[in-house]
Design an enzyme around this catalytic site. Structure first.
Site, PDB file in Angstrom:
ATOM      1  N   LYS A 171      -2.830  -5.233  -8.062  1.00 30.26           N
ATOM      2  CA  LYS A 171      -3.423  -5.511  -6.747  1.00 30.26           C
ATOM      3  C   LYS A 171      -4.737  -4.765  -6.511  1.00 30.26           C
ATOM      4  O   LYS A 171      -5.503  -5.155  -5.625  1.00 30.26           O
ATOM      5  CB  LYS A 171      -2.415  -5.205  -5.641  1.00 30.26           C
ATOM      6  CG  LYS A 171      -1.186  -6.123  -5.657  1.00 30.26           C
ATOM      7  CD  LYS A 171      -0.247  -5.799  -4.506  1.00 30.26           C
ATOM      8  CE  LYS A 171       0.930  -6.757  -4.442  1.00 30.26           C
ATOM      9  NZ  LYS A 171       1.935  -6.537  -5.495  1.00 30.26           N
ATOM     10  N   SER A 227       2.369  -3.898  -9.816  1.00 30.19           N
ATOM     11  CA  SER A 227       1.488  -4.057  -8.657  1.00 30.19           C
ATOM     12  C   SER A 227       0.206  -3.238  -8.716  1.00 30.19           C
ATOM     13  O   SER A 227      -0.612  -3.321  -7.791  1.00 30.19           O
ATOM     14  CB  SER A 227       2.239  -3.723  -7.372  1.00 30.19           C
ATOM     15  OG  SER A 227       3.134  -4.752  -7.042  1.00 30.19           O
ATOM     16  N   SER A 240       2.149  -3.144  -0.768  1.00 32.76           N
ATOM     17  CA  SER A 240       2.323  -3.933  -1.991  1.00 32.76           C
ATOM     18  C   SER A 240       2.944  -5.290  -1.694  1.00 32.76           C
ATOM     19  O   SER A 240       3.801  -5.780  -2.450  1.00 32.76           O
ATOM     20  CB  SER A 240       3.174  -3.168  -3.010  1.00 32.76           C
ATOM     21  OG  SER A 240       2.791  -3.474  -4.320  1.00 32.76           O
TER      22      SER A 240
END
Length: 321
Positions: free
Chosen positions: A101, A98, A155
Site C-alpha cells: 500500500k 500490505s 490497511s
C-alpha cells in the site's frame, strides 16, 4: 382325604396372596426410571497445520543474527549516509503483504488526482483472494483522501483497491504504474500484481523496500496519513472509528516519521518504518516475522541495540538465498 386336600388348597391360596397383592400394588405405582447419561460422540477434527511462509520454506529463519530476531529478513539503513547498520537476508525476495500500500499511495499522490473526488466501493473491491472482512460495505462513498488515509493507517483493503480501480485507465493501468515506479526507483527485485497486498505475488526485498520508504517518507501527506493513530469516518449515518495497525505509534520511545505494517500467511508479519533514534534518521525493514507481536518485539530489540551501539559497524547475517 377330601378334607385334607381342601385344607391344603386353602393354605396354598393364602400363601400366594402376598405376592399377588404386591403385584397389584406395583401395577398401581409408577415404576421409577433410572436417568441415563447421554453420551455425545463428537467427530475428531484433524488439526490444520499452519501455512508456512515463503521465508520458512526457503529456510531463512535458520539464519542466525546477533539480536535473535523473529523476522527472517531485517534491514536498517541510515537515511542520510546510506550506511547499512544491520542486515539479515536483505536480498531475499518475499511476499510483502500490505507494505504494497505504500506504493499504491505513492502512485496515487504522484498522479495528482483530486483528493476531494468521491469514490464508491463496488463489488469489484471485495476481496476474493483471501476473503478478508472490511467495514467499508459495498456502496460506501468516501473521498479519495479518506480512502488513502484508511489504506495507510488501517490497511483497509477495499480502500486500496478502490484507489487503484479509480486510476485513469483503471486497475490494469494502475498496476502498470506501480511496476513502472518500482523500476524507476531501482527496485529490481520488486513486482506488483494488485494494489492491496493480498496476493502473495506482490513481492520485494528489504533493500528495495528501503528505497520505497526513502521516497515516500519525503512526502508530507504520506508521512501524516501513515502515522495517524486514529480517525473517525462517516459511513452513511454512522461515525466509525478506525485505528492504526502499528502500536509503536503510541509509544513515547519512538519518533516515527512514516510506517506501514503488513500480514498475509505467506508473508508473515511485516513492518517498515522511518524513525529517528540514536541521533540518526533510520529506515527499518522487518519481513516474515513469526508470532503475533514479533515484528513489534523485533523493532524494540533493534531500537535498544541501536541506542547502546551507535556508530558500530553493521551487524550482518549471512543469507541462504
Amino acid at each position: 382325604m377330601k378334607t385334607f386336600a381342601a385344607a391344603f388348597l386353602s393354605l396354598s391360596l393364602l400363601a400366594g396372596l402376598p405376592d399377588a397383592a404386591c403385584a397389584a400394588a406395583n401395577k398401581s405405582k409408577p415404576v421409577p426410571t433410572r436417568k441415563v447419561k447421554s453420551v455425545v460422540l463428537r467427530k475428531t477434527v484433524a488439526a490444520v497445520p499452519p501455512v508456512a511462509t515463503f521465508g520458512q520454506v526457503a529456510g531463512l529463519h535458520e539464519v542466525d543474527d546477533p539480536l535473535s530476531l523473529k523476522s527472517s529478513v531485517a534491514y536498517v539503513l541510515d537515511q542520510d549516509t546510506n550506511e547499512v547498520l544491520f542486515s539479515k537476508n536483505p536480498q531475499a525476495v518475499l511476499p510483502i503483504a500490505s507494505i504494497t500500500k505504500l506504493m499504491t499511495a505513492l502512485v496515487v499522490v504522484e498522479a495528482g488526482l483530486s483528493l476531494d473526488e468521491k469514490i464508491t466501493v463496488t463489488d469489484e473491491d471485495v476481496d476474493t483472494e483471501k476473503f478478508t472482512h472490511s467495514r467499508l460495505a459495498v456502496g460506501t462513498t468516501l473521498t479519495r483522501g479518506e480512502m488513502l488515509h484508511l489504506a495507510l493507517m488501517s490497511s483497509e483493503n477495499r480502500a486500496a483497491h478502490a484507489l487503484g480501480r479509480n486510476y485513469p485507465g483503471g486497475l490494469t493501468a494502475f498496476v502498470a504504474a506501480m511496476n513502472a515506479k518500482a523500476q524507476a526507483l531501482g527496485m529490481a527485485d520488486t513486482h506488483y500484481v494488485e494494489p492491496t497486498g493480498l496476493s502473495s505475488r506482490n513481492q520485494s526485498s528489504a533493500k528495495d523496500l528501503a528505497a520505497l520508504v526513502n521516497v515516500t517518507s519525503q512526502i508530507p501527506l504520506l508521512r501524516d496519513l501513515s502515522t495517524s493513530r486514529e480517525a473517525r469516518v462517516a459511513l452513511g449515518k454512522r461515525m466509525v472509528q478506525f485505528r492504526s495497525t502499528n502500536g509503536l505509534l503510541s509509544s513515547p520511545l519512538w519518533d516515527i516519521g512514516l510506517q506501514k505494517t503488513g500480514f498475509i500467511n505467506e508473508a508473515g508479519k511485516c513492518l517498515v518504518m522511518q524513525a529517528r533514534m540514536a541521533g540518526r534518521q533510520l529506515i527499518m525493514v522487518f519481513l516474515d516475522s513469526s508470532g503475533k507481536a514479533s515484528r513489534i518485539a523485533d523493532a524494540e530489540r533493534m531500537r535498544k541495540w541501536l541506542a547502546t551501539l551507535p556508530g558500530e559497524p553493521a551487524a550482518t547475517a549471512s543469507s541462504k538465498l
